[in-house]
Design a protein around this motif. Structure first.
Motif, short mmCIF file in Angstrom:
data_model
loop_
_atom_site.label_atom_id
_atom_site.label_comp_id
_atom_site.label_asym_id
_atom_site.label_seq_id
_atom_site.Cartn_x
_atom_site.Cartn_y
_atom_site.Cartn_z
N UNK A 167 0.83 -1.20 0.00
CA UNK A 167 0.00 0.00 0.00
C UNK A 167 0.86 1.25 0.00
N UNK A 168 0.25 2.37 -0.39
CA UNK A 168 0.96 3.64 -0.32
C UNK A 168 1.14 4.04 1.14
N UNK A 169 2.17 4.82 1.37
CA UNK A 169 2.48 5.27 2.72
C UNK A 169 1.50 6.37 3.13
N UNK A 170 0.83 6.18 4.25
CA UNK A 170 -0.13 7.16 4.76
C UNK A 170 0.29 7.55 6.18
N UNK A 171 0.61 8.83 6.35
CA UNK A 171 1.05 9.31 7.65
C UNK A 171 -0.14 9.58 8.56
N UNK B 133 -8.64 22.32 18.23
CA UNK B 133 -8.36 20.99 17.73
C UNK B 133 -8.77 20.91 16.27
N UNK B 134 -7.84 20.56 15.36
CA UNK B 134 -8.20 20.39 13.98
C UNK B 134 -9.13 19.20 13.83
N UNK B 135 -9.89 19.12 12.74
CA UNK B 135 -10.79 18.00 12.54
C UNK B 135 -10.03 16.70 12.43
N UNK B 136 -10.64 15.63 12.92
CA UNK B 136 -10.00 14.32 12.90
C UNK B 136 -9.88 13.83 11.48
N UNK B 137 -9.04 12.82 11.30
CA UNK B 137 -8.86 12.24 9.98
C UNK B 137 -7.40 11.94 9.73
N UNK B 138 -7.12 11.41 8.58
CA UNK B 138 -5.74 11.09 8.21
C UNK B 138 -5.39 11.84 6.95
N UNK B 139 -4.14 12.13 6.77
CA UNK B 139 -3.71 12.93 5.63
C UNK B 139 -2.58 12.23 4.92
N UNK B 140 -2.64 12.24 3.60
CA UNK B 140 -1.55 11.68 2.81
C UNK B 140 -0.55 12.78 2.54
N UNK B 141 0.71 12.51 2.78
CA UNK B 141 1.74 13.51 2.60
C UNK B 141 2.58 13.13 1.39
N UNK B 142 2.61 13.99 0.42
CA UNK B 142 3.34 13.71 -0.81
C UNK B 142 4.79 14.13 -0.65
#
Length: 277
Positions: free
Chosen positions: A170-174, A264-273
């Protein structure tokens, strides 16, 4: 991060062996590095394997001490990430970068604490009830460090993020930007806890004092570069968080934003390019 595309990585068996091998090496070195640090500082850097004769011992110790913050920080730059990407088979370097980074950091710490040449001078050692109290503080500092690493994303901090992504093809997801747990009190709980570990030891020597001063300086200055990177990646989200949470020490008056609510920023995950990194 770039998808895995090399012939080695596309073969399921080869990819699995490669990922698991990197994982085993990474976590084994991580455990040895942490253990070396805990034990060496417990004795105030007075027990180690280094045997360089004076006055060259101080030159060798200075090199060992400075190589960690310097190289550790440089590997987070654009050129540093390029170097990390080359330390794995073609097509897998970008995905294994978090794992390779932890491997490099662990080797640096092992070198520092295992190869240090003790000065032979002991200023103070705790005994009796004082020893019990100081050891409790020392243990608490390490527990605090562990907690802050969990809050920041244990997979990223221990390097499993990279090799697990490769194993699963899988792609790397931080993880998302950390704002919970100890990150509600300070933006840099890992650095604060790391600094606490070097000041709560039960044995004090000139060696330990130099180590504590250098590492504390690194813990104060190093996060500035990390935050600059966060601002590039997260933008206004990080600025909003930073307005409500202090940089280092958790002053009560700074724990809430202007609206009176915790920022607090909204929850979730972010992909970092690569371009964001």
């Amino acid at each position: 991060m770039r998808a895995i595309s090399s012939p080695v990585a596309r073969k399921g068996g080869g990819r699995t062996v490669l990922a698991v091998s990197y994982g085993v090496v990474c976590h084994a070195l991580f455990v040895v590095a942490v253990g070396s640090m805990v034990v060496a500082m417990y004795f105030g850097m007075s027990r180690s394997l280094g045997r360089v004769p004076a006055p060259w011992s101080w030159v060798a110790n200075a090199a060992l001490l400075l190589q960690f913050p310097v190289i550790h920080s440089l590997l987070l730059t654009g050129r540093g990430r390029t170097v990390l990407a080359k330390l794995a088979p073609r097509g897998t370097g970008a995905t294994l970068a978090p794992t390779t980074y932890v491997i490099a950091g662990s080797l640096q710490l092992i070198a520092l604490f295992a190869l240090w040449t003790p000065s032979g001078t002991i200023w103070w050692q705790a005994h009796g009830s004082a020893l019990t109290m100081v050891v409790a503080l020392y243990a608490f500092a390490w527990i605090l460090l562990g907690k802050s690493m969990v809050d920041a994303g244990l997979s990223l901090q221990t390097g499993s993020l990279g090799w697990v992504a490769l194993l699963r093809d899988r792609k790397l997801v931080f993880p998302k930007m950390p704002t919970t747990g100890l990150f509600r009190l300070t933006r840099q709980p890992i650095y604060v806890a790391f600094a606490l570990t070097v000041w709560t030891v039960p044995t004090w020597t000139p060696d330990q004092l130099v180590l504590a001063l250098v590492f504390t300086t690194y813990c104060l200055v190093g996060p500035l570069f990390k935050e600059a990177r966060f601002r590039r990646v997260f933008g206004a989200e990080f600025d909003n968080y930073a307005r409500g949470v202090p940089y280092w020490l958790p002053w009560p008056g700074r724990l809430r934003g202007r609206s009176g609510r915790r920022c607090e920023p909204p929850a979730g995950r972010i992909r970092i390019s690569r371009r964001q990194g």
